[in-house]
Design an enzyme around this catalytic site. Structure first.
Site, PDB file in Angstrom:
ATOM      1  N   HIS A 131     -18.601  -2.931 -53.274  1.00  0.00           N
ATOM      2  CA  HIS A 131     -18.923  -2.251 -54.535  1.00  0.00           C
ATOM      3  C   HIS A 131     -17.748  -1.397 -54.990  1.00  0.00           C
ATOM      4  O   HIS A 131     -16.784  -1.208 -54.249  1.00  0.00           O
ATOM      5  CB  HIS A 131     -20.218  -1.449 -54.430  1.00  0.00           C
ATOM      6  CG  HIS A 131     -20.192  -0.304 -53.453  1.00  0.00           C
ATOM      7  ND1 HIS A 131     -20.023  -0.473 -52.104  1.00  0.00           N
ATOM      8  CD2 HIS A 131     -20.313   1.036 -53.646  1.00  0.00           C
ATOM      9  CE1 HIS A 131     -20.053   0.710 -51.500  1.00  0.00           C
ATOM     10  NE2 HIS A 131     -20.222   1.644 -52.418  1.00  0.00           N
ATOM     11  N   HIS A 167     -17.109   1.792 -55.642  1.00  0.00           N
ATOM     12  CA  HIS A 167     -16.767   3.166 -55.238  1.00  0.00           C
ATOM     13  C   HIS A 167     -15.393   3.203 -54.553  1.00  0.00           C
ATOM     14  O   HIS A 167     -15.064   2.326 -53.759  1.00  0.00           O
ATOM     15  CB  HIS A 167     -17.842   3.739 -54.298  1.00  0.00           C
ATOM     16  CG  HIS A 167     -19.109   4.091 -55.015  1.00  0.00           C
ATOM     17  ND1 HIS A 167     -20.326   4.187 -54.381  1.00  0.00           N
ATOM     18  CD2 HIS A 167     -19.333   4.383 -56.333  1.00  0.00           C
ATOM     19  CE1 HIS A 167     -21.262   4.516 -55.267  1.00  0.00           C
ATOM     20  NE2 HIS A 167     -20.692   4.639 -56.458  1.00  0.00           N
ATOM     21  N   ASP A 220     -14.111   4.850 -52.164  1.00  0.00           N
ATOM     22  CA  ASP A 220     -13.988   4.827 -50.698  1.00  0.00           C
ATOM     23  C   ASP A 220     -14.174   3.412 -50.120  1.00  0.00           C
ATOM     24  O   ASP A 220     -14.077   3.213 -48.913  1.00  0.00           O
ATOM     25  CB  ASP A 220     -14.937   5.853 -50.030  1.00  0.00           C
ATOM     26  CG  ASP A 220     -16.395   5.667 -50.386  1.00  0.00           C
ATOM     27  OD1 ASP A 220     -16.690   4.969 -51.380  1.00  0.00           O
ATOM     28  OD2 ASP A 220     -17.249   6.214 -49.668  1.00  0.00           O
ATOM     29  N   HIS A 221     -14.412   2.429 -50.993  1.00  0.00           N
ATOM     30  CA  HIS A 221     -14.479   1.024 -50.567  1.00  0.00           C
ATOM     31  C   HIS A 221     -13.422   0.164 -51.262  1.00  0.00           C
ATOM     32  O   HIS A 221     -12.959  -0.817 -50.703  1.00  0.00           O
ATOM     33  CB  HIS A 221     -15.874   0.451 -50.853  1.00  0.00           C
ATOM     34  CG  HIS A 221     -16.943   1.142 -50.065  1.00  0.00           C
ATOM     35  ND1 HIS A 221     -17.481   0.623 -48.918  1.00  0.00           N
ATOM     36  CD2 HIS A 221     -17.518   2.356 -50.231  1.00  0.00           C
ATOM     37  CE1 HIS A 221     -18.362   1.482 -48.407  1.00  0.00           C
ATOM     38  NE2 HIS A 221     -18.403   2.539 -49.200  1.00  0.00           N
ATOM     39  N   HIS A 271     -27.658   0.917 -55.156  1.00  0.00           N
ATOM     40  CA  HIS A 271     -26.631   1.929 -54.879  1.00  0.00           C
ATOM     41  C   HIS A 271     -25.631   1.928 -56.034  1.00  0.00           C
ATOM     42  O   HIS A 271     -25.300   2.972 -56.591  1.00  0.00           O
ATOM     43  CB  HIS A 271     -25.955   1.611 -53.547  1.00  0.00           C
ATOM     44  CG  HIS A 271     -24.847   2.551 -53.181  1.00  0.00           C
ATOM     45  ND1 HIS A 271     -25.079   3.854 -52.807  1.00  0.00           N
ATOM     46  CD2 HIS A 271     -23.505   2.386 -53.158  1.00  0.00           C
ATOM     47  CE1 HIS A 271     -23.919   4.450 -52.557  1.00  0.00           C
ATOM     48  NE2 HIS A 271     -22.949   3.585 -52.768  1.00  0.00           N
ATOM     49  N   ASP A 331     -22.807  -0.279 -48.855  1.00  0.00           N
ATOM     50  CA  ASP A 331     -23.638   0.926 -48.910  1.00  0.00           C
ATOM     51  C   ASP A 331     -25.074   0.610 -49.336  1.00  0.00           C
ATOM     52  O   ASP A 331     -25.785   1.474 -49.843  1.00  0.00           O
ATOM     53  CB  ASP A 331     -23.039   1.956 -49.883  1.00  0.00           C
ATOM     54  CG  ASP A 331     -21.789   2.619 -49.309  1.00  0.00           C
ATOM     55  OD1 ASP A 331     -21.399   2.277 -48.169  1.00  0.00           O
ATOM     56  OD2 ASP A 331     -21.208   3.478 -49.998  1.00  0.00           O
ATOM     57  N   HIS A 357     -20.682   2.517 -43.519  1.00  0.00           N
ATOM     58  CA  HIS A 357     -20.369   3.853 -42.980  1.00  0.00           C
ATOM     59  C   HIS A 357     -21.058   4.072 -41.632  1.00  0.00           C
ATOM     60  O   HIS A 357     -22.160   3.569 -41.406  1.00  0.00           O
ATOM     61  CB  HIS A 357     -20.864   4.969 -43.921  1.00  0.00           C
ATOM     62  CG  HIS A 357     -20.175   5.022 -45.239  1.00  0.00           C
ATOM     63  ND1 HIS A 357     -19.068   5.803 -45.480  1.00  0.00           N
ATOM     64  CD2 HIS A 357     -20.452   4.393 -46.404  1.00  0.00           C
ATOM     65  CE1 HIS A 357     -18.691   5.666 -46.741  1.00  0.00           C
ATOM     66  NE2 HIS A 357     -19.509   4.805 -47.329  1.00  0.00           N
TER      67      HIS A 357
END
Ligand SMILES: [Zn+2]
Length: 272
Positions: free
Chosen positions: A67, A69, A71-72, A123, A149, A188
């Site tokens: 996805h 975001h 942090d990915h 999400h 996530d 995570h």
């Protein structure tokens, strides 16, 4: 010293590569053992993935983004420069450097492995889980799924862009219908905290208590709790157990979709 931890199957191999500097994130290198081709999943720290691929002597041909975001997906631009010709796969126009947009049920090959894209919005709107099988017949194959996530071990992601009925569909109908032995690799390392909440929801569930002790031991040794499996998550993950009587009682709801919504809200407010 080698990067990360290795999960060796017969036909595929998964390198778990932590990117702890950006929030207990996991990146993965998925390798087709026969062709020595590989896919990087959410490689937010490209140099670590590059190092892992060099150690394995594999060629990275695909990047799978769960996805948008940061942090990915924040490593995508750099990955496209490090690996010219890289196919960057995702299901959302907000994903940087994407070359191949996929939707639910789309299938492509990674060497001899078959990758099936599962659209699991909630999400984020364009979230994709990647189900990988070593055989065209899922029953005969080794199966793994990268859940980003959407599904965590013992928990699930926040409903930032979706509704309880979408998470119900994602966890119960889509991921829940994969073979129980499918190995699960999540986005995570939140397992211990998730299981503390699960133990609060179901104090008499022995499987949750056992898995919490196991996860705490691994965490103390700086090891990872991946992979889990679909069958195991059905036993320990409250968000996959919303049809159980205990969960209905805990949330004071009867409709499993309402249980899902209430459970997420109650977890958000839960103090460890
Ligand atoms: Zn996210």
């Amino acid at each position: 010293m080698s990067v990360g931890q290795i999960v060796n199957l017969l036909k595929m191999k998964v390198r778990i590569v932590p990117a702890m500097e950006v929030g207990k994130n996991y990146m993965y290198l998925l390798i087709d053992q026969a062709s020595k081709t590989a896919a990087a999943i959410d490689p937010v720290v490209p140099n670590k993935i590059e190092e892992a691929a060099a150690e394995e002597k594999v060629k990275i041909t695909h990047l799978l983004t769960t996805h948008h975001h940061a942090d990915h997906s924040a490593g995508n631009e750099r990955m496209s420069k490090l690996f010219p010709g890289l196919e960057i796969v995702g299901g959302d126009d907000r994903i940087p450097a994407m070359t191949k947009k996929v939707g639910n049920g789309d299938i492509f090959n990674l060497g001899n492995l078959k990758v099936t894209c599962l659209h699991t919005p909630c999400h984020t709107k364009g979230h994709i889980c990647y189900f990988v099988s070593s055989d065209s017949s899922v029953e005969k194959g080794e199966n793994v799924v990268f859940t980003g996530d959407t599904l965590f071990s013992g928990g699930c992601g926040h409903f930032f862009e979706g509704t309880p009925d979408q998470m119900y569909r994602a966890l119960i109908e889509v991921l829940g219908s994969l073979p129980d032995e499918t190995k699960v690799f999540v986005g995570h390392e939140y397992t211990v905290n998730n299981l503390k909440y699960a133990a609060h929801v179901e104090p008499n569930n022995k499987k949750i208590a056992e898995k919490l002790l196991w996860a705490q031991k691994l965490q103390a040794e700086d090891k990872f709790t991946m992979p889990s499996s679909i069958g195991e998550e059905k036993l320990i993950n409250p968000f996959m157990r919303v049809r159980e009587e205990r969960l209905k009682k805990y949330t004071n709801e009867t409709d499993p979709i309402k249980v899902m919504g209430k459970l997420r809200q109650m977890k958000n407010e839960f103090k460890l």
